[in-house]
Design an enzyme around this catalytic site. Sequence first.
Site, short mmCIF file in Angstrom:
data_model
loop_
_atom_site.label_atom_id
_atom_site.label_comp_id
_atom_site.label_asym_id
_atom_site.label_seq_id
_atom_site.Cartn_x
_atom_site.Cartn_y
_atom_site.Cartn_z
N ASP A 43 -3.73 12.22 9.30
CA ASP A 43 -3.65 11.85 7.89
C ASP A 43 -2.61 12.71 7.16
OD1 ASP A 43 -4.29 10.49 5.61
OD2 ASP A 43 -6.17 11.54 5.23
N GLY A 46 1.94 10.01 4.13
CA GLY A 46 2.49 9.54 2.85
C GLY A 46 2.75 10.71 1.90
N ASN A 91 -6.25 -0.41 7.08
CA ASN A 91 -4.82 -0.19 6.81
C ASN A 91 -4.05 -1.49 6.57
OD1 ASN A 91 -4.52 2.70 9.02
ND2 ASN A 91 -4.79 2.63 6.81
N TRP A 92 -4.63 -2.65 6.94
CA TRP A 92 -3.94 -3.93 6.66
C TRP A 92 -3.74 -4.14 5.17
CZ3 TRP A 92 -1.63 -5.86 10.65
CH2 TRP A 92 -2.21 -5.84 11.92
N ARG A 217 -13.43 13.21 5.49
CA ARG A 217 -14.12 11.92 5.67
C ARG A 217 -13.97 11.46 7.10
NH1 ARG A 217 -11.46 10.93 0.91
NH2 ARG A 217 -9.63 10.11 1.96
C1 FPP Z 1 -2.21 8.24 7.74
O1 FPP Z 1 -1.39 8.88 6.79
C2 FPP Z 1 -1.42 7.74 8.89
C3 FPP Z 1 -1.37 6.45 9.32
C4 FPP Z 1 -2.14 5.38 8.68
C5 FPP Z 1 -0.52 6.04 10.45
C6 FPP Z 1 -0.38 7.00 11.59
C7 FPP Z 1 0.77 6.59 12.39
C8 FPP Z 1 1.68 7.45 12.97
C9 FPP Z 1 1.54 8.90 12.98
C10 FPP Z 1 2.89 6.91 13.64
C11 FPP Z 1 2.77 6.21 14.92
C12 FPP Z 1 1.71 6.63 15.84
C13 FPP Z 1 1.75 6.54 17.18
C14 FPP Z 1 0.52 6.81 17.94
C15 FPP Z 1 2.97 6.19 17.93
P1 FPP Z 1 -1.33 8.22 5.32
O2 FPP Z 1 -0.22 7.23 5.32
O3 FPP Z 1 -2.66 7.66 4.97
O4 FPP Z 1 -0.99 9.46 4.44
P2 FPP Z 1 -1.45 9.71 2.92
O5 FPP Z 1 -2.96 9.83 2.96
O6 FPP Z 1 -0.78 11.00 2.57
O7 FPP Z 1 -0.97 8.56 2.11
#
Ligand code: FPP
Length: 268
Positions: A43, A46, A91-92, A217
């Site tokens: 996590d 972003g 996530n969709w 969480r």
């Molecule tokens: C959560 O951070 C991350 C994800 C939903 C995607 C994770 C994907 C990768 C690390 C890239 C590809 C993975 C592999 C296994 C090749 P967030 O976007 O929710 O961050 P935020 O909470 O700060 O917005």
Amino acid sequence: MKWGLGLIGTHQGANGFIEATIMDLKERIDSKKLPRHIAMIMDGNGRWAKQHNKPRVFGHRNGVKAVREVTEAAAELGIEYLTLYAFSTENWSRPKREVDALMRLLVDTLNKEVATLNKNKIKLRAIGNLELLPTKTHRALLEGMDATKDNDRMTLILALNYSGKWDIKQATQQLIQKAISGEITSDEINEEMVANHLSTASLPDPELMIRTSGEHRLSNYLLWQLAYAELYFTPVFWPDFRKNHLYQAIVDFQSRERRFGKISEQIA
Ligand code: FPP
């Protein structure tokens, strides 16, 4: 990088400090008490991107570096299973641009990394409702799993279009079908049978779950399988997560007393 190091930061000097500290941490790990299975929620991509004044996908792209490093570190230590939450069912609902970029990134990463996985004898697996992934992502995944199926050093499991509630639901559906067809009776259903119908059927439950970015969480991750896992939270954003952070989490895990409902004296 600084987080957690204060605990053991006895080394001084600009260049030697981090290396020495990583070695210290690694040496503090008891190789006989390793978790067999570590699950991770990656996590903070972003927020990391925002800190760098970049679009969110920049965070995901840099997250791949952390995936590579953690996979390598886990295999080196002798961890048998590493499960990464790469895309949840929820996530969709992100903006389509971000979802598309993540799916493309998965295809690119899978295609690029298969050779490295083979070199390191790592088997790729996936859990989740994989058929609903975009065709290209699904295909890259199937190809990656097929190309690495004979590897036996560590299994890297990607949770994709995964949610814990979905997993329990699909296991329930399978059991109901078996009951309807007369293969089983409802009395025969026990916890082991439920576990054997989850997408993680052949895997041991994770003993350690690590979530980055300071959130506390489970976010619908491995809800059944994490029943007795030790939970470890770090404020480090996923793109900054490195080997030393994994070592720190394992050292912390090994310092905990796992009682499984018993009292201390029964464990000793
Ligand atoms: C959560 O951070 C991350 C994800 C939903 C995607 C994770 C994907 C990768 C690390 C890239 C590809 C993975 C592999 C296994 C090749 P967030 O976007 O929710 O961050 P935020 O909470 O700060 O917005």
